[in-house]
Design an enzyme around this catalytic site. Structure first.
Site, mmCIF file in Angstrom:
data_model
loop_
_atom_site.group_PDB
_atom_site.id
_atom_site.type_symbol
_atom_site.label_atom_id
_atom_site.label_comp_id
_atom_site.label_asym_id
_atom_site.label_seq_id
_atom_site.Cartn_x
_atom_site.Cartn_y
_atom_site.Cartn_z
ATOM 1 N N HIS A 106 31.691 65.215 20.357
ATOM 2 C CA HIS A 106 31.411 65.125 21.780
ATOM 3 C C HIS A 106 31.846 63.898 22.622
ATOM 4 C CE1 HIS A 106 29.287 68.938 21.821
ATOM 5 N NE2 HIS A 106 28.176 68.587 21.252
ATOM 6 N N HIS A 178 27.141 71.274 28.586
ATOM 7 C CA HIS A 178 26.083 71.457 27.462
ATOM 8 C C HIS A 178 24.625 71.558 27.906
ATOM 9 C CE1 HIS A 178 24.467 70.246 23.242
ATOM 10 N NE2 HIS A 178 26.048 70.292 23.206
ATOM 11 N N ASP A 247 25.253 77.514 15.340
ATOM 12 C CA ASP A 247 25.964 76.192 15.883
ATOM 13 C C ASP A 247 27.297 76.350 15.397
ATOM 14 O OD1 ASP A 247 26.544 73.687 16.628
ATOM 15 O OD2 ASP A 247 25.465 72.687 15.298
ATOM 16 N N GLU A 312 28.277 76.657 24.981
ATOM 17 C CA GLU A 312 29.577 75.677 25.572
ATOM 18 C C GLU A 312 30.845 76.224 25.636
ATOM 19 O OE1 GLU A 312 28.737 72.374 22.892
ATOM 20 O OE2 GLU A 312 26.871 73.579 22.328
HETATM 21 C C1 BGC Z 1 26.520 70.777 18.531
HETATM 22 C C2 BGC Z 1 25.239 70.564 17.622
HETATM 23 C C3 BGC Z 1 24.533 69.441 17.888
HETATM 24 C C4 BGC Z 1 24.363 69.249 19.559
HETATM 25 C C5 BGC Z 1 23.793 68.147 20.289
HETATM 26 C C6 BGC Z 1 26.193 70.896 19.865
HETATM 27 O O1 BGC Z 1 27.351 71.410 20.741
HETATM 28 O O2 BGC Z 1 27.374 71.950 18.013
HETATM 29 O O3 BGC Z 1 25.782 70.590 16.324
HETATM 30 O O4 BGC Z 1 23.534 69.089 17.529
HETATM 31 O O5 BGC Z 1 25.639 69.680 20.231
HETATM 32 O O6 BGC Z 1 24.355 66.908 19.714
#
Ligand code: BGC
Length: 352
Positions: A106, A178, A247, A312
């Site tokens: 991210h 997100h 996920d 997302e």
């Molecule tokens: C990820 C997760 C993560 C979450 C918060 C998501 O986009 O795929 O693995 O825990 O974001 O960080």
């Protein structure tokens, strides 16, 4: 006609954080702030007109900065994971900050979700626009990037999110929105009873650290088959991620670059529903498996495991290292675009 009002979303380092509320004639109210160009509240009536806030979040900028859940945020420069925190572009290896074991996730330690973006609201247009300049080398990425995110609400109930970026040299960009949805209300418990439909025939499996292995798997006969729609919880126990639940990146059917339907989500109890359209190649479905120790959210709400689901839309995770995944390169002089259209509505008699 949808309208925009401004407000202050607390302060960081003594400087007030601007925010805007977009409201429409149907009683939808979306609050967005400059901290991470994020959605902090989304009030939506049910079929009988009873409103609930249907996105997870916190009450202050400090709570967002203390969290690693990226609630409501715009993640960048590269939302999703990059294996080994490195990638090569034109023969040059770029080393990125590590913020998830050996990997980069991210956008790194101080990603776009933690920045205070420049903010502008258009009262008459029902719009708020956030812009951010990211210097060359930030978090290890090449190129100075200018990014923008525009939120616009219309009177038919569609929230448009338009993400754009430009760079002064070749780089990779993947801006990811997100929000965690819980259409029964952010504080109502789990989303396992929500019905999810995904327009995806393939999924990209992950290893134990949640980075794609590079395989592309047909969803037929697997827990990843959401094509006909099913409760999120139906096959969730069969998905063996470390945190529990989904996920994963799903490959959205149809041509990337064109708006098409990605997902439909409905809460049968409240009748609230949404349909998500996007021009992105993939969608990460994350069911909040990490919320094991209840995080204290808005109004003291306790968010437990599966309290929300993030849809997302994105380029595939680790695409900078996997040449058979759709490309994520942004050249100087070109524009990166990612569009989302979220139609908020109520379920019809067939439960959709
Ligand atoms: C990820 C997760 C993560 C979450 C918060 C998501 O986009 O795929 O693995 O825990 O974001 O960080």
């Amino acid at each position: 006609m949808a309208q925009t009002e401004s407000f202050e979303f607390g302060a960081v380092g003594g400087v007030p954080v601007p925010g805007f509320v977009l409201r429409n004639a149907l009683g939808v109210a979306v609050s967005v702030t400059a901290l991470g160009a994020r959605i902090v509240r989304l009030g939506m009536p049910d079929a009988l007109g009873r409103a609930a806030d249907v996105v997870l979040g916190f009450d202050s900028p400090q709570d967002y900065l203390a969290s690693d859940a990226y609630m409501g945020a715009t993640c960048g420069r590269y939302g999703g994971r990059i294996r080994g925190s490195a990638f090569a572009l034109d023969g040059e290896v770029h080393r990125l900050s590590r913020n998830e074991g050996a990997h980069h996730a991210h956008g790194g330690r101080d990603g776009f979700d933690r920045k205070i973006w420049d903010a502008a609201g258009d009262a008459a247009a029902g719009e708020a626009v956030f812009t951010l300049d990211s210097p060359d080398g930030e978090e290890g990425y090449p190129g100075a990037v200018s990014a923008s995110v525009a939120y616009r609400l219309d009177d038919l109930g569609t929230l448009a999110i338009d993400m754009r970026a430009r760079s002064d040299r070749a780089t990779v960009v993947n801006l990811v929105h997100h929000t965690y949805w819980n259409l029964a209300g952010h504080d109502s418990g789990s989303i396992l009873g929500h019905r999810l439909e995904l327009d995806a025939d393939f999924v990209t499996p992950v290893d134990e650290s949640l980075v794609p292995t590079g395989e592309v798997l047909r969803v037929d006969g697997t827990p990843f088959d959401f094509r006909e729609g099913k409760p999120i919880g139906r096959d969730l126990a069969l998905v063996a991620t470390a945190a529990g639940g989904y996920d994963h990146n799903f490959c959205v059917r149809g041509e990337a670059g064109r708006l098409r339907r990605v997902a439909a989500l409905a809460d049968p109890a409240s009748g609230r529903a949404l349909e998500l359209h996007s021009d992105a190649s993939g969608v990460q479905v994350y069911t909040g498996g990490h919320f094991k120790v209840a995080a204290k959210g808005k109004g003291g709400a306790r968010y437990r495991q599966y309290a929300g689901v993030a849809l997302e839309t994105q380029a595939f995770p680790d695409a900078p290292n996997l040449s058979h995944f759709p490309g994520v390169r942004l050249d100087a002089g070109c524009e990166y675009r990612h569009r989302m259209r979220i139609r908020l509505h109520h379920v019809t008699e067939d439960g959709r």
